[in-house]
Write a protein that holds these residues in place. Structure first.
Motif, PDB file in Angstrom:
ATOM      1  N   GLU A 312     -12.079  58.397  26.499  1.00  5.86           N
ATOM      2  CA  GLU A 312     -10.645  58.635  26.336  1.00  5.86           C
ATOM      3  C   GLU A 312      -9.888  57.326  26.477  1.00  5.86           C
ATOM      4  O   GLU A 312     -10.151  56.526  27.382  1.00  5.86           O
ATOM      5  CB  GLU A 312     -10.160  59.637  27.375  1.00  5.86           C
ATOM      6  N   SER A 313      -8.936  57.093  25.598  1.00  2.00           N
ATOM      7  CA  SER A 313      -8.122  55.886  25.640  1.00  2.00           C
ATOM      8  C   SER A 313      -6.902  56.123  26.522  1.00  2.00           C
ATOM      9  O   SER A 313      -6.195  57.119  26.368  1.00  2.00           O
ATOM     10  CB  SER A 313      -7.676  55.483  24.227  1.00  2.00           C
ATOM     11  N   ARG A 314      -6.681  55.194  27.476  1.00  6.01           N
ATOM     12  CA  ARG A 314      -5.570  55.316  28.412  1.00  6.01           C
ATOM     13  C   ARG A 314      -4.726  54.047  28.346  1.00  6.01           C
ATOM     14  O   ARG A 314      -5.246  52.927  28.311  1.00  6.01           O
ATOM     15  CB  ARG A 314      -6.060  55.509  29.842  1.00  6.01           C
ATOM     16  N   SER A 315      -3.418  54.241  28.334  1.00  2.63           N
ATOM     17  CA  SER A 315      -2.482  53.119  28.367  1.00  2.63           C
ATOM     18  C   SER A 315      -2.146  52.810  29.821  1.00  2.63           C
ATOM     19  O   SER A 315      -1.772  53.714  30.580  1.00  2.63           O
ATOM     20  CB  SER A 315      -1.213  53.466  27.586  1.00  2.63           C
ATOM     21  N   VAL A 316      -2.292  51.537  30.223  1.00  4.59           N
ATOM     22  CA  VAL A 316      -2.112  51.164  31.636  1.00  4.59           C
ATOM     23  C   VAL A 316      -1.241  49.920  31.740  1.00  4.59           C
ATOM     24  O   VAL A 316      -1.120  49.123  30.796  1.00  4.59           O
ATOM     25  CB  VAL A 316      -3.466  50.910  32.332  1.00  4.59           C
ATOM     26  N   THR A 333      -5.889  43.596  41.667  1.00  2.00           N
ATOM     27  CA  THR A 333      -5.190  44.266  40.573  1.00  2.00           C
ATOM     28  C   THR A 333      -4.919  45.719  40.917  1.00  2.00           C
ATOM     29  O   THR A 333      -5.828  46.442  41.345  1.00  2.00           O
ATOM     30  CB  THR A 333      -6.025  44.194  39.274  1.00  2.00           C
ATOM     31  N   THR A 334      -3.662  46.115  40.727  1.00  5.33           N
ATOM     32  CA  THR A 334      -3.261  47.512  40.851  1.00  5.33           C
ATOM     33  C   THR A 334      -3.006  48.068  39.452  1.00  5.33           C
ATOM     34  O   THR A 334      -2.263  47.476  38.668  1.00  5.33           O
ATOM     35  CB  THR A 334      -1.990  47.647  41.704  1.00  5.33           C
ATOM     36  N   VAL A 335      -3.629  49.188  39.160  1.00  2.00           N
ATOM     37  CA  VAL A 335      -3.560  49.785  37.822  1.00  2.00           C
ATOM     38  C   VAL A 335      -2.618  50.989  37.862  1.00  2.00           C
ATOM     39  O   VAL A 335      -2.766  51.869  38.717  1.00  2.00           O
ATOM     40  CB  VAL A 335      -4.957  50.228  37.334  1.00  2.00           C
ATOM     41  N   ASN A 336      -1.670  51.012  36.953  1.00  4.32           N
ATOM     42  CA  ASN A 336      -0.730  52.125  36.844  1.00  4.32           C
ATOM     43  C   ASN A 336      -0.921  52.780  35.484  1.00  4.32           C
ATOM     44  O   ASN A 336      -0.643  52.173  34.444  1.00  4.32           O
ATOM     45  CB  ASN A 336       0.710  51.617  37.002  1.00  4.32           C
ATOM     46  N   ASP A 337      -1.440  53.999  35.491  1.00  4.08           N
ATOM     47  CA  ASP A 337      -1.704  54.725  34.245  1.00  4.08           C
ATOM     48  C   ASP A 337      -0.392  55.273  33.694  1.00  4.08           C
ATOM     49  O   ASP A 337       0.273  56.088  34.314  1.00  4.08           O
ATOM     50  CB  ASP A 337      -2.682  55.867  34.522  1.00  4.08           C
ATOM     51  N   ILE A 338      -0.006  54.785  32.514  1.00  2.00           N
ATOM     52  CA  ILE A 338       1.267  55.203  31.909  1.00  2.00           C
ATOM     53  C   ILE A 338       1.022  55.968  30.621  1.00  2.00           C
ATOM     54  O   ILE A 338       1.898  56.000  29.742  1.00  2.00           O
ATOM     55  CB  ILE A 338       2.168  53.980  31.644  1.00  2.00           C
ATOM     56  N   THR A 339      -0.155  56.568  30.511  1.00  2.00           N
ATOM     57  CA  THR A 339      -0.473  57.295  29.278  1.00  2.00           C
ATOM     58  C   THR A 339       0.519  58.422  29.049  1.00  2.00           C
ATOM     59  O   THR A 339       1.075  58.555  27.940  1.00  2.00           O
ATOM     60  CB  THR A 339      -1.897  57.853  29.343  1.00  2.00           C
ATOM     61  N   GLU A 340       0.747  59.243  30.077  1.00  2.00           N
ATOM     62  CA  GLU A 340       1.707  60.339  29.929  1.00  2.00           C
ATOM     63  C   GLU A 340       3.112  59.803  29.657  1.00  2.00           C
ATOM     64  O   GLU A 340       3.866  60.370  28.864  1.00  2.00           O
ATOM     65  CB  GLU A 340       1.710  61.218  31.182  1.00  2.00           C
TER      66      GLU A 340
END
Length: 579
Positions: A312-316, A333-340
């Motif tokens: 699945e492709s996720r925008s972060v 590194t802190t990852v913030n998933d902004i897919t939604e």
């Protein structure tokens, strides 16, 4: 160990204790010699045994004190000195009593000579006078031995001369031994004093070290507590966190949410680069990010795309900071998933475009209605009015044409009212939502022949928000329009009920129904079901569609009141409505 309270008396105190311990066996030995060289025990066994037992007891006490002080160091100098002095006095008293007893029984004969000699010897060796300087020791030793030396010198007996010679020899040896002993013990005492100073210094250093160790232990505990806090924060963070070595780009640590969100376990990513794992979709984006972190201390909101283990492709968004651990640079590194969020943005853009299209479509419809009805009627009126100016006409013809003009004007008025009603029904503001829907259902039934069963409860007299009213009205319009276009139904049941905290509306027909999965995939004209869902969602409500082929369709809509229960209750009390 503190030997004495007065430092300048310490060597004498130590010497006194030392000589007292060394002299302890002499007294029992002398009594035993006297008893063995005479018939004293045979003549007086009880008394001699008492004296011997007393001296043995004193011997034991002296040995215990010497051992406790010198060997085990369980007794302080003042205590040992005090006990040694008391035992010496007791020894002198016991031997004086013993000597008196022997002299009174024997007179000045061979045992008496021996006793006098031994008395001087024991009093010179014993530390009773060892607190005196060396000259004083010689004087007191000489005082006790001089009578014996003088008596032996004037004596014509061989025994007396031997005793005098032995006394003189002992005087020389005793004073010499006393001097040597004093010198040795003084040196020993000074050495002990020096060692005591060193021990005191070491004790002070030990205290300092103990204090330092306590502080260090406190610091270690603080560091461990902070480490545990950081570990808990790292592991329980709601956002994925990763450590990457800037030298190679390899993962060194990832937290639990990282593995949970992207599907890769720690074992699969530790020691590997994101490209080797397959996490980054675009290798060029990874190289750009890595170069930025190598040349800058931090980067904020670096947008890229990750690919999960499932594909699945996720925008972060990545927010990173360069840190140094064990002389090696890392990227935290802190990852913030902004897919939604990205999908929501795309949906907002899509809805915005759709709203614009709907607005344009509405404008075209209004323009078309004005052109096809009002404009045509006004043109017809202009032509009719112009014909009245062509020449004289009869009254009957004028009356007939004026009737036509009046009829056309009435049609224009009706057309304008219809257009205005479709834009926003005035009855909504005048009589409220239930009445407006009732009128609309009557018009729909009259124009289409489809029976509409409308019922409303709990909303009469309730001042709803204008946006809520118009949206519910448009939803009913669209629902009835869909029934007319697609359902081929003969009856529609419409219910509108207030059930705090929601307003519930149900529209049900007895038409042909449809397959919901296929229906959602089709592009609907006008607003359609998709537009109805979007409108309900914008109101903060929920839309449920119940349909199957041949079973009709039911729409259940729930939207919030946007007011508190107390406010609603007060309104009910004012209008007297029954819920």
């Amino acid at each position: 160990m503190k030997l004495t309270r007065t430092p300048n008396k310490r060597p004498l105190d130590v010497e006194y204790i030392f000589r007292s311990s060394l002299a302890s066996p002499i007294l029992p030995l002398l009594i035993a010699i006297i008893m063995g060289t005479s018939d004293l025990y045979a003549r007086h066994p009880v008394i001699t045994l008492i004296f011997l037992a007393a001296t043995l007891l004193v011997l034991s006490c002296r040995l215990v004190i010497g051992s406790a002080y010198f060997l085990f160091q369980r007794m302080g100098t003042p205590t040992a000195h005090k006990w040694s002095l008391g035992l010496n006095y007791l020894s002198a008293m016991v031997f004086a009593l013993f000597s008196t007893f022997v002299l009174t029984r024997y007179g000045l004969v061979w045992p008496g000579y021996l006793i006098i000699f031994c008395t001087g010897a024991i009093l010179s060796i014993t530390p009773v006078f060892s607190v005196l300087p060396s000259a004083g020791t010689k004087i007191y030793t000489g005082i006790f031995l001089f009578p014996l030396i003088a008596w032996g010198g004037v004596s014509h007996s061989f025994q007396g001369q031997i005793i005098a010679a032995l006394a003189l020899l002992y005087f020389l040896i005793a004073t010499r031994v006393t001097e040597e002993t004093r010198t040795w013990v003084s040196g020993l005492s000074l050495h002990i004093a020096e060692m005591d100073k060193k021990a005191s210094a070491l004790h002070q250093k030990n205290k300092t070290l103990e204090k330092g160790l306590i502080e260090q232990d406190s610091h270690i505990k603080t560091i461990k507590a902070k480490k545990e806090i950081y570990r808990q924060a790292f592991q329980t963070s709601p956002n994925p966190i990763a450590f990457n070595r800037l030298s190679s780009g390899e993962f060194s640590h990832v937290n639990a949410i990282f593995s949970s969100q992207f599907g890769y376990t720690r074992e699969e990513v530790i020691g590997k680069t994101p490209l080797a794992v397959g996490l980054w979709e675009e290798p060029t984006a990874w190289e750009t990010y890595l170069n930025i972190m190598r040349s800058h201390r931090w980067v904020t909101n670096f947008q890229c795309r990750f690919r999960t283990r499932d594909g699945e492709s996720r925008s972060v968004l990545l927010s990173s900071r360069r840190i140094t651990l064990a002389q090696e640079h890392y990227a935290l590194t802190t990852v913030n998933d902004i897919t939604e969020f990205s999908q929501a943005q795309s949906q907002i853009k899509h809805l915005t475009r759709k709203i614009i299209l709907v607005q344009e479509e509405e404008r075209r419809r209004i323009a078309r209605d004005l052109h096809d009805s009002v404009a045509q009627d006004l043109s017809s009126l202009k032509i009719t009015c112009s014909s009245l100016l062509d020449g004289p006409i009869s009254a009957s013809v004028l009356r007939s044409r004026l009737k036509d003009v009046s009829s056309v004007l009435q049609e224009c008025i009706e057309a304008v009212k219809t257009i205005a009603y479709e834009l926003r029904p005035p009855i909504l503001d005048e009589l409220g939502l239930p009445t407006a829907l009732f009128r609309h259902c009557e018009d729909f039934q009259r124009k289409t022949g489809i029976e509409v069963d409308f019922f409303s409860a709990g909303l009469n007299g309730i001042p709803l928000h204008p946006e809520t009213e118009i949206n519910l009205y448009r939803l009913v319009q669209e629902a009835l329009s869909n029934v007319l276009k697609h359902a081929r139904a003969s009856k529609v049941v419409l219910r509108l009920v207030a059930s705090f905290p929601d307003i519930i509306m149900r529209v049900e027909d007895n038409g042909v129904g449809f397959d919901q999965d296929k229906g959602k995939g089709k592009g609907a004209k006008g607003m359609g079901l998709r537009s109805m869902e979007e409108r309900v969602h914008l109101m903060g409500g929920r839309l449920r569609i119940i349909s199957s082929p041949g079973e009709g369709t039911a729409l259940v809509i729930r939207v919030p009141f946007n007011m508190s229960e107390q406010e609603l209750e007060e309104i009910y009390n004012e209008v007297g409505s029954v819920r």
